[in-house]
Motif scaffolding. Structure first.
Motif, PDB file in Angstrom:
ATOM      1  N   ALA A  17       0.824  -1.220   0.000  1.00 45.06           N
ATOM      2  CA  ALA A  17       0.000   0.000   0.000  1.00 45.06           C
ATOM      3  C   ALA A  17       0.854   1.264   0.000  1.00 45.06           C
ATOM      4  O   ALA A  17       0.584   2.198  -0.763  1.00 45.06           O
ATOM      5  N   GLU A  18       1.886   1.301   0.823  1.00 46.40           N
ATOM      6  CA  GLU A  18       2.712   2.509   0.892  1.00 46.40           C
ATOM      7  C   GLU A  18       3.463   2.745  -0.421  1.00 46.40           C
ATOM      8  O   GLU A  18       3.516   3.865  -0.923  1.00 46.40           O
ATOM      9  N   GLN A  19       4.040   1.677  -0.983  1.00 40.78           N
ATOM     10  CA  GLN A  19       4.746   1.810  -2.265  1.00 40.78           C
ATOM     11  C   GLN A  19       3.803   2.283  -3.353  1.00 40.78           C
ATOM     12  O   GLN A  19       4.154   3.152  -4.166  1.00 40.78           O
ATOM     13  N   LEU A  20       2.595   1.731  -3.395  1.00 40.86           N
ATOM     14  CA  LEU A  20       1.607   2.134  -4.390  1.00 40.86           C
ATOM     15  C   LEU A  20       1.210   3.595  -4.206  1.00 40.86           C
ATOM     16  O   LEU A  20       1.034   4.328  -5.176  1.00 40.86           O
ATOM     17  N   TYR A  21       1.090   4.013  -2.958  1.00 40.10           N
ATOM     18  CA  TYR A  21       0.744   5.410  -2.681  1.00 40.10           C
ATOM     19  C   TYR A  21       1.787   6.347  -3.296  1.00 40.10           C
ATOM     20  O   TYR A  21       1.434   7.309  -3.979  1.00 40.10           O
ATOM     21  N   TYR A  22       3.070   6.063  -3.070  1.00 44.38           N
ATOM     22  CA  TYR A  22       4.107   6.948  -3.602  1.00 44.38           C
ATOM     23  C   TYR A  22       4.170   6.891  -5.127  1.00 44.38           C
ATOM     24  O   TYR A  22       4.420   7.900  -5.783  1.00 44.38           O
ATOM     25  N   TYR A  23       3.916   5.732  -5.693  1.00 44.65           N
ATOM     26  CA  TYR A  23       3.868   5.617  -7.157  1.00 44.65           C
ATOM     27  C   TYR A  23       2.717   6.467  -7.701  1.00 44.65           C
ATOM     28  O   TYR A  23       2.900   7.262  -8.629  1.00 44.65           O
ATOM     29  N   LEU A  24       1.544   6.328  -7.106  1.00 43.28           N
ATOM     30  CA  LEU A  24       0.379   7.078  -7.575  1.00 43.28           C
ATOM     31  C   LEU A  24       0.519   8.567  -7.278  1.00 43.28           C
ATOM     32  O   LEU A  24       0.017   9.404  -8.030  1.00 43.28           O
ATOM     33  N   LEU A  25       1.218   8.903  -6.210  1.00 48.81           N
ATOM     34  CA  LEU A  25       1.496  10.311  -5.913  1.00 48.81           C
ATOM     35  C   LEU A  25       2.379  10.905  -6.999  1.00 48.81           C
ATOM     36  O   LEU A  25       2.155  12.031  -7.454  1.00 48.81           O
TER      37      LEU A  25
END
Length: 173
Positions: A17-25
């Motif tokens: 979830a955290e990695q995906l958040y930064y990617y989507l950010l």
């Protein structure tokens, strides 16, 4: 079976979830949009969990789902305005030389501005390769390309970034 499915999703969420958040950010430029897209990613993952093959990379599969969620959102809005990236480590050391810190920050802003001028596919491929350290195979899976196309796209993206940087330098000469 339902319990196993819930446990699988829970472990995937905790791991990515955290990695995906930064990617989507990085893609969206908006923390609130990135949060919404992470939730959308896991909603879609819940629905299509049966499509995921245990032998394929969960990380690549989730990034593919996240990218598709982002593209769907972007298409719906039919407008795209880039917001500079936010960094986790954006604090300036109190012990650094102010001139060096200022120059570093200007260079960082310039790279972000140039990066924002790249097409989405170039940004995605460079982000996955340079920031997330994905292999060519993983990038190919996320972006639905073959490895040869990934290598060519990375080369073209780097070249385009270089050309944009050279144009920017000429403005100040």
């Amino acid at each position: 079976m339902e319990k196993q499915r819930r446990e699988t999703l829970d472990s995937l969420y905790r791991a990515y979830a955290e990695q995906l958040y930064y990617y989507l950010l990085k893609l969206s430029g908006s923390p609130s949009v990135a949060e919404d897209l992470v939730q959308e990613t896991f909603v879609r993952a819940t629905i299509s969990l049966h499509e995921w093959k245990d032998n394929s990379s969960a990380r690549a599969w989730l990034y593919k789902v996240a990218r598709n969620a982002y593209l769907d959102t972007w298409r719906k809005k039919q407008k795209w305005q880039w917001v500079p990236f936010l960094q986790r480590d954006d604090m300036v050391s109190p012990y650094g030389m102010p001139e060096n810190e200022f120059e570093k920050k200007q260079n960082h802003q310039l790279v972000q501005e140039l990066f924002s001028l790249l097409p989405e596919q170039y940004r995605s491929v460079l982000y996955l390769r340079e920031i997330e350290n994905y292999s060519y195979e993983e990038i190919a899976e996320v972006l639905e390309m073959n490895e040869g196309q990934v290598k060519i796209t990375i080369h073209r993206a780097r070249k385009r970034l270089q050309v944009l940087g050279e144009r920017e330098e000429k403005k100040y000469e």
